[in-house]
Design an enzyme around this catalytic site. Structure first.
Site, PDB file in Angstrom:
ATOM      1  N   ILE B 467       0.882  -1.238   0.063  1.00 31.95           N
ATOM      2  CA  ILE B 467       0.087  -0.129   0.012  1.00 31.95           C
ATOM      3  C   ILE B 467       0.689   1.161   0.025  1.00 31.95           C
ATOM      4  O   ILE B 467       0.292   2.284   0.568  1.00 31.95           O
ATOM      5  CB  ILE B 467      -1.103   0.108   1.187  1.00 31.95           C
ATOM      6  CG1 ILE B 467      -0.374   0.036   2.663  1.00 31.95           C
ATOM      7  CG2 ILE B 467      -1.916  -1.195   0.909  1.00 31.95           C
ATOM      8  CD1 ILE B 467      -1.445  -0.104   3.862  1.00 31.95           C
ATOM      9  N   GLY B 468       1.904   1.090  -0.568  1.00 32.15           N
ATOM     10  CA  GLY B 468       3.063   2.181  -0.409  1.00 32.15           C
ATOM     11  C   GLY B 468       4.180   1.988   0.575  1.00 32.15           C
ATOM     12  O   GLY B 468       5.228   2.883   0.622  1.00 32.15           O
ATOM     13  N   THR B 469       3.975   0.917   1.281  1.00 35.10           N
ATOM     14  CA  THR B 469       4.923   0.983   2.380  1.00 35.10           C
ATOM     15  C   THR B 469       6.346   0.229   1.962  1.00 35.10           C
ATOM     16  O   THR B 469       7.069   0.415   2.700  1.00 35.10           O
ATOM     17  CB  THR B 469       4.263  -0.176   3.301  1.00 35.10           C
ATOM     18  OG1 THR B 469       3.658  -1.323   2.514  1.00 35.10           O
ATOM     19  CG2 THR B 469       3.191   0.387   4.106  1.00 35.10           C
ATOM     20  N   GLY B 510       1.685  -6.684   8.615  1.00 33.60           N
ATOM     21  CA  GLY B 510       2.190  -7.193   7.123  1.00 33.60           C
ATOM     22  C   GLY B 510       3.448  -7.784   7.206  1.00 33.60           C
ATOM     23  O   GLY B 510       3.600  -8.897   6.477  1.00 33.60           O
ATOM     24  N   ARG B 623      14.106  -5.567  14.375  1.00 33.02           N
ATOM     25  CA  ARG B 623      15.004  -5.664  13.247  1.00 33.02           C
ATOM     26  C   ARG B 623      14.357  -4.791  12.215  1.00 33.02           C
ATOM     27  O   ARG B 623      13.284  -5.080  11.928  1.00 33.02           O
ATOM     28  CB  ARG B 623      15.152  -7.002  12.949  1.00 33.02           C
ATOM     29  CG  ARG B 623      16.328  -7.208  11.838  1.00 33.02           C
ATOM     30  CD  ARG B 623      16.567  -8.411  11.417  1.00 33.02           C
ATOM     31  NE  ARG B 623      17.526  -8.766  10.515  1.00 33.02           N
ATOM     32  CZ  ARG B 623      17.642  -9.765   9.756  1.00 33.02           C
ATOM     33  NH1 ARG B 623      16.675 -11.149   9.976  1.00 33.02           N
ATOM     34  NH2 ARG B 623      18.450 -10.179   8.853  1.00 33.02           N
ATOM     35  N   ASN B 626      14.284  -2.944   5.947  1.00 31.95           N
ATOM     36  CA  ASN B 626      14.863  -2.001   4.870  1.00 31.95           C
ATOM     37  C   ASN B 626      15.003  -0.601   5.494  1.00 31.95           C
ATOM     38  O   ASN B 626      13.942  -0.082   5.914  1.00 31.95           O
ATOM     39  CB  ASN B 626      14.014  -2.115   3.672  1.00 31.95           C
ATOM     40  CG  ASN B 626      14.524  -1.235   2.698  1.00 31.95           C
ATOM     41  OD1 ASN B 626      14.828   0.168   2.732  1.00 31.95           O
ATOM     42  ND2 ASN B 626      14.376  -1.530   1.187  1.00 31.95           N
ATOM     43  N   THR B 629      12.679   2.118   3.361  1.00 34.43           N
ATOM     44  CA  THR B 629      11.522   2.135   3.559  1.00 34.43           C
ATOM     45  C   THR B 629      10.940   2.149   4.924  1.00 34.43           C
ATOM     46  O   THR B 629       9.707   2.869   5.248  1.00 34.43           O
ATOM     47  CB  THR B 629      10.787   0.967   2.791  1.00 34.43           C
ATOM     48  OG1 THR B 629      11.188  -0.206   3.339  1.00 34.43           O
ATOM     49  CG2 THR B 629      11.100   1.019   1.288  1.00 34.43           C
ATOM     50  N   GLU B 700       2.709   2.101  11.799  1.00 38.23           N
ATOM     51  CA  GLU B 700       1.877   2.748  12.599  1.00 38.23           C
ATOM     52  C   GLU B 700       2.404   3.466  13.909  1.00 38.23           C
ATOM     53  O   GLU B 700       1.999   4.305  14.280  1.00 38.23           O
ATOM     54  CB  GLU B 700       0.738   2.139  13.159  1.00 38.23           C
ATOM     55  CG  GLU B 700      -0.238   1.611  12.033  1.00 38.23           C
ATOM     56  CD  GLU B 700      -1.187   0.738  12.353  1.00 38.23           C
ATOM     57  OE1 GLU B 700      -2.579   0.655  12.085  1.00 38.23           O
ATOM     58  OE2 GLU B 700      -0.781  -0.487  12.812  1.00 38.23           O
TER      59      GLU B 700
END
Lengths: 329, 741
Positions: B467-469, B510, B623, B626, B629, B700
């Protein structure tokens, strides 16, 4: 969106002829009108594109400049003469909308943008401006952004333009072409009207009358524009103020004040000007001027804070300008 | 730990693998999809009233318009199961019936759908539909209907609606320092860049939808439960999503309507909600009234906490936000009481929006904690450190990992915290404030499939969404590192119910859940490859699969290598499956991500305008999968926090139940100029109780604590506590110094 016809015209004469009938409108940058059409708030049957008419120049005049109505807000704000001589205008323009919108929006169109009242935008709610006689849901509703001056029981909407406040403050003149032929000049502070019983009429232009130029006269020596807003860009003014004056032996000369976000039109603060004109700057004088201007101000509930806010802004802005001037002197 | 070396690809700031597609306009979002048959366009006619029954609807003028192929109303809508039924699988899977009866459920509820060849035709015809509704009085505001409030069956993300430990009244009574306050937070809309959009097509009883949705598995059930068909007959495709933030967890109104239009016309139908639609036909975060009472002893130790929440729930759509969730896990206390009540209302679906619970809960609770620290005369950072719990304050369970102290201390250091500084710079009142951040770390079921082709290319398939994450990217990294292959040789395919089912994107679960499924699939594939290799060549017997790598069209291990083509049955690639599910550590331990945020704000001494000058966040999310992101996720969350503190509110006219600021000129989110440099720091870590990758939820976390840090800084600047959000200039009008003063 209601089906409409679109055309381009060769000159002013053809433009006014094409829009002289009912339900016809000029299209400038379209940044407001097209949105309103999509939501069926505006339902013109005929659109006449005037953005390509030869009014994209800013000419120097004997004591000022003459701005073509199709000059974009971006171009006007960036114009070297505007930046040097009329920084109030440049500041006001740059405080409005976003770069992308300013690239499209025109000088003439900016004057004629319509209110951002949320009830005007919602075709399911009552709005005398959109649907004369339907009532005003903003009264008794959500009215944080609404008018504190010059409102009526039929409409409490405010005019959203920053540029128009600057033009009123600078004493600009608006040149138009009339549908029956001929031209006229309208002072910027006389273009818009108060809502009264006919809030659906924003301004005094006749159907088909086209703004072609805006004329600025001799630049006042001292100028400022300040916009108060909820976020630091892309927000309409909660309130705003433009101030311009010269000084003669330490006394205000030809002081003009324009207020935004307070009324159905860019509000010329004539009462405050009257208090200040010819007087020497002082805090007490500024307070007297602010009180005079706001004597009849009336809140609607959510927007009650605009009255003390505007008072603070008038006083603080005048103090800041005169302090700066004193330091410079 | 050797299995999880902090080297290799996982954690690297790899660029988004789908980035080039997105910036060149080649990523096919839902509304971009084009099938073989030309599609029609649907346009929604919204109800002008919030509650009532349609008494007549006249569609003749609309139907007579050029290009119009159908007008769907309750009179001709396909057969459906009533809205809200079949709710066993949760609200995302329940029936989302639209126009099944003449009932109007909320303002803006679709009363008709016009389907035409072009958008302009549909839009115009929609304006000609005449509808008469017998309006009834609706419920829009929880506070005026508080007497109708009920205890919800469960909270979003928590089965415990109310909690009580210790004797609150007794401890509060004895407390040396007591603070209390009543807060209000508004409706909000996620306002994702991409509006909700769907292209639906029927083939007999089989439905295919290309739509923007975060959780495909539940979405598939929702269509099946709405239309009473087999879930296997529903295919959802959702490869790219232009922002979700919870607003696309489930199906929303346009999706069901597109299926209606497609059914009636026999053609694919596309509906993209326009921005004003999104505010009534997409979900919203409900408003909350929160009452807080906190007590501390003479040593600045918290002894009593009471958090009472009242909100509103859309009828037949069970979502109650756990606003007191952060309260339950934050500080050691002798007694704690939390309570949630909801009023059922006639409003568009209230649903999850980024960090449901914590976003609004930390706004109020961390503001009140600041007040208590001040009352105790203790620095707010020291106060929080002093009240760090040794075990979960509510459940008494041990924490999986908890680096809150480090977040607080490193945050203070990086920000240059010298207490709640208050000073004047010309016309600006400057203040410093801070707050803690906490967000439950969740794990959900997920499956993934991985395939190695004979040329050494790795393809991963799962119905997870990005979703853009950055999901495509982190899953590429996990698959590549685990398989022992460069990321260029990995293709991750997401967003299709034909792929193995996952939990989708939501609740910050996710990455950990689906990342684990991919990790397990890759491990399984390597073990299988070794088995096959040992069969083909006995020299491979007893080798360690962890050392296996892919080298071109061969598998390789040390100096041995074998063509992949020799390992399969000749039919092509070799594939394996992997699955993830929450381990027992989610029952035996309290799992959270943490953070601390520090803000400097400037308040205009003349006007009360509030501008953020800087914001520093230090986070513990286990951890990092990335670095790039993850940082973007945290920054995005912090920016959401700026909006929550100072801008975001969906204004409802309570006379009508009507959201009034239904576009992005009027619904303010933070724009570039409102966002100063954000300092984002991540504490390196590995939570071995979370999942095999050691990660914790991050999507979040950034919003949590950002808003209250700003609010606390506003207090420092002005000396005024504002107990409503967003904080506006008028809330500070009485706290401003005199002009020229």
């Amino acid at each position: 969106m209601t089906p409409f016809s679109y055309s381009r015209v060769a000159d002013d004469k053809a433009a006014v002829a094409a829009v002289s009938g009912e339900n016809a409108k000029f299209l400038g940058g379209g940044t407001n009108l097209v949105d309103l059409m999509k939501h069926e708030i505006e339902r013109p049957e005929t659109l006449v594109d005037v953005s390509r008419l030869p009014h994209e120049e800013i000419e120097k005049t004997k004591d000022g400049i003459r701005i073509g109505a199709a000059v974009t807000n971006s171009a006007l704000a960036a114009d070297p003469v505007v930046r040097e001589k009329y920084p109030l205008l440049s500041t006001a323009l740059l405080s409005g909308a976003t770069q992308q919108l300013r690239n499209r929006a025109t000088t003439g169109g900016n004057f004629l943008q319509r209110t951002r009242c949320q009830y005007f935008y919602d075709t399911q709610r009552a709005c005398n401006k959109r649907e004369p006689g339907s009532g005003c849901d903003a009264i008794g509703g959500l009215n944080r952004f609404h008018a504190i001056l010059g409102a009526s029981e039929n409409c409490i909407a405010v005019h959203p333009s920053d540029m128009a406040v600057a033009m009123v403050t600078l004493g600009a003149d608006i040149e138009t072409v009339l549908p029956q032929g001929g031209v006229r000049t309208i002072p910027a502070d006389a273009l818009h009207r108060l809502p009264g019983d006919t809030p659906h009429i924003d301004h005094q232009l006749a159907q088909g009358e086209l703004i072609t130029h805006v004329v600025l006269h001799k630049a006042p020596e001292f100028q400022m524009y300040r916009k108060v807003r909820d976020r630091s860009s892309y927000a309409f003014a909660v309130v705003s103020i433009g101030i311009a004056f010269d000084l003669l032996e330490g006394h205000f000369l030809k002081i003009r004040i324009g207020l935004g976000g307070v009324a159905h039109k860019p509000w010329r603060a004539a009462r405050a000007e009257e208090v200040l004109e010819g007087k020497a700057p002082s805090r007490a004088l500024f307070e007297k001027a602010a009180d005079a201007e706001l004597a009849e101000a009336k809140g609607q509930g959510d927007n009650d804070f605009k009255i003390p806010l505007m008072r603070r802004l008038i006083v603080a802005s005048l103090m800041e300008m005169t302090e700066k001037q004193e330091k410079a002197a | 730990m050797s299995e999880h070396e902090f080297k290799g690809l996982i954690g690297q700031p790899l660029d988004r693998v789908e980035g080039p597609l997105k910036v060149s306009g080649r990523a096919t979002y839902a509304a971009d999809w084009r099938g073989d048959k030309p599609h029609l366009i649907g346009f929604i006619v919204e109800s002008p009233v919030a509650k009532g029954r349609i008494t007549s609807i006249d569609t003749r003028a609309a139907e007579a318009c050029e290009g119009v192929k159908a007008v769907v109303t309750h009179e001709n809508a396909p057969k459906q199961i009533p809205f809200g039924e079949r709710a066993k699988g949760g609200r995302f899977a329940q029936s989302h019936a639209m126009m099944r009866t003449n009932e109007v459920r909320h303002l803006g509820y679709p009363v008709a759908l016009v389907v035409a060849d072009t958008l302009e035709q549909a839009r115009h015809a929609a304006s000609l539909v005449k509808v008469e509704i017998a309006a009834e009085e609706g419920v829009f505001d929880p506070e005026t209907h508080e007497d109708e409030a009920v205890k919800p069956d469960e909270l979003d993300g928590s089965p415990e609606v109310d909690t009580e430990t210790g004797d609150f009244e007794a401890e509060y009574e004895k407390a040396a320092h007591r603070v209390e306050g009543e807060f209000h937070t508004p409706h909000q809309h996620a306002a994702a860049m991409e509006p909700h959009a769907t292209v639906a097509e029927w083939d007999g009883d089989k439905l295919t939808v290309h739509m923007s949705i975060q959780i495909l598995g539940d979405g598939r059930k929702a269509f099946a439960n709405t239309f009473d068909i087999d879930p296997q007959d529903v295919r959802i495709v959702s490869p790219y999503i232009g922002g979700g933030f919870g607003s696309k967890l489930g199906v929303h109104n346009e999706a069901i309507l597109a299926a209606h239009g497609a059914k009636l016309t026999g053609r694919p139908v596309r509906i993209a909600q326009h921005r004003r639609n999104v505010f009534s036909n997409g979900p919203n975060r409900p408003p909350h009234r929160q009452r807080l009472k906190l007590g501390a002893d003479a040593n600045g130790k918290i002894v009593a906490i009471d958090h009472d929440v009242l909100s509103i729930m859309a009828r037949d759509y069970p979502f109650a936000e756990a606003a007191a969730s952060p309260t339950r896990g934050s500080y050691a206390t002798k007694a704690m009481r939390t309570k949630h009540r909801v009023v059922e209302g006639d409003i568009p679906k209230a649903d999850s929006m980024r960090a449901p619970g914590e976003a609004v809960g930390t706004l109020t609770f961390e503001s009140m904690i600041d007040e208590l620290a001040h009352s105790c005369g203790v620095d707010p950072v020291e106060f929080r450190v002093r009240n760090e719990p040794e075990k979960d304050p509510h459940s008494g369970k041990p924490f999986s990992t908890r680096k809150m102290r480090r977040c607080l201390q490193e945050g203070a250091e990086k920000f240059g915290w010298k207490g709640p500084v208050s000073r004047r710079e010309g016309d600006w009142l400057i203040g410093h404030g801070m707050a803690a951040a906490i967000r439950p770390n969740l794990m959900q079921k997920a499956e993934a499939e991985i395939e190695l082709s004979t040329d050494g290319h790795v393809t991963v398939r799962l119905d997870m969404t990005d979703i853009g994450t950055g999901t495509y990217t982190i899953l590429t990294q996990i698959a590549a590192e685990t398989m022992g292959v460069a990321p260029e040789y990995v293709t991750v395919k997401l967003g299709d119910t034909d792929f193995p089912e996952t939990c989708g994107s939501g609740g910050s679960f996710g990455a950990g859940s689906t990342g684990t499924a991919v990790f397990e699939a890759a491990k399984a594939l390597k073990e299988d490859l070794l088995k096959r290799a040992a069969k083909a060549d006995s020299e491979w017997k007893g080798a360690n699969s962890k050392e296996l790598r892919i080298d071109g069209a061969n598998i390789a291990l040390g100096n041995r290598s074998l063509p992949i083509a020799q390992l399969g049955d000749g039919s092509g690639g070799i594939s394996a499956k992997g699955a993830a599910k929450p381990g027992k550590e989610y029952k035996t331990m309290a799992q959270y991500s943490y953070g601390a945020q520090f803000a400097e704000v400037a308040v205009d001494a003349v006007t009360g305008e509030i501008r953020l000058r800087r914001l520093t966040g230090v986070f513990d999310a286990g951890r990092i999968l990335n670095e790039k992101t993850a940082r973007s996720q945290l920054m995005g969350g912090m920016i959401f926090g700026i909006g929550a503190a100072l801008m975001e509110e969906s204004l409802m006219d309570l006379r009508y139940g009507a959201f009034m600021n239904r576009d992005l000129a009027e619904y303010h989110i933070a724009v570039n100029r409102d966002v100063p440099r954000l300092d984002v720091h991540m504490i390196e870590g590995f939570d071995e109780n979370s999942n095999p990758l050691g990660s914790k939820g991050i999507g979040e976390l950034g919003i949590c604590g950002a808003g209250p840090a700003i609010a606390n800084a506003v207090f420092a600047a002005t000396g005024h506590r504002v107990r409503k959000y967003p904080i506006h200039m008028e809330d500070l009008m009485d706290a401003l110094p005199p002009i020229g003063g």
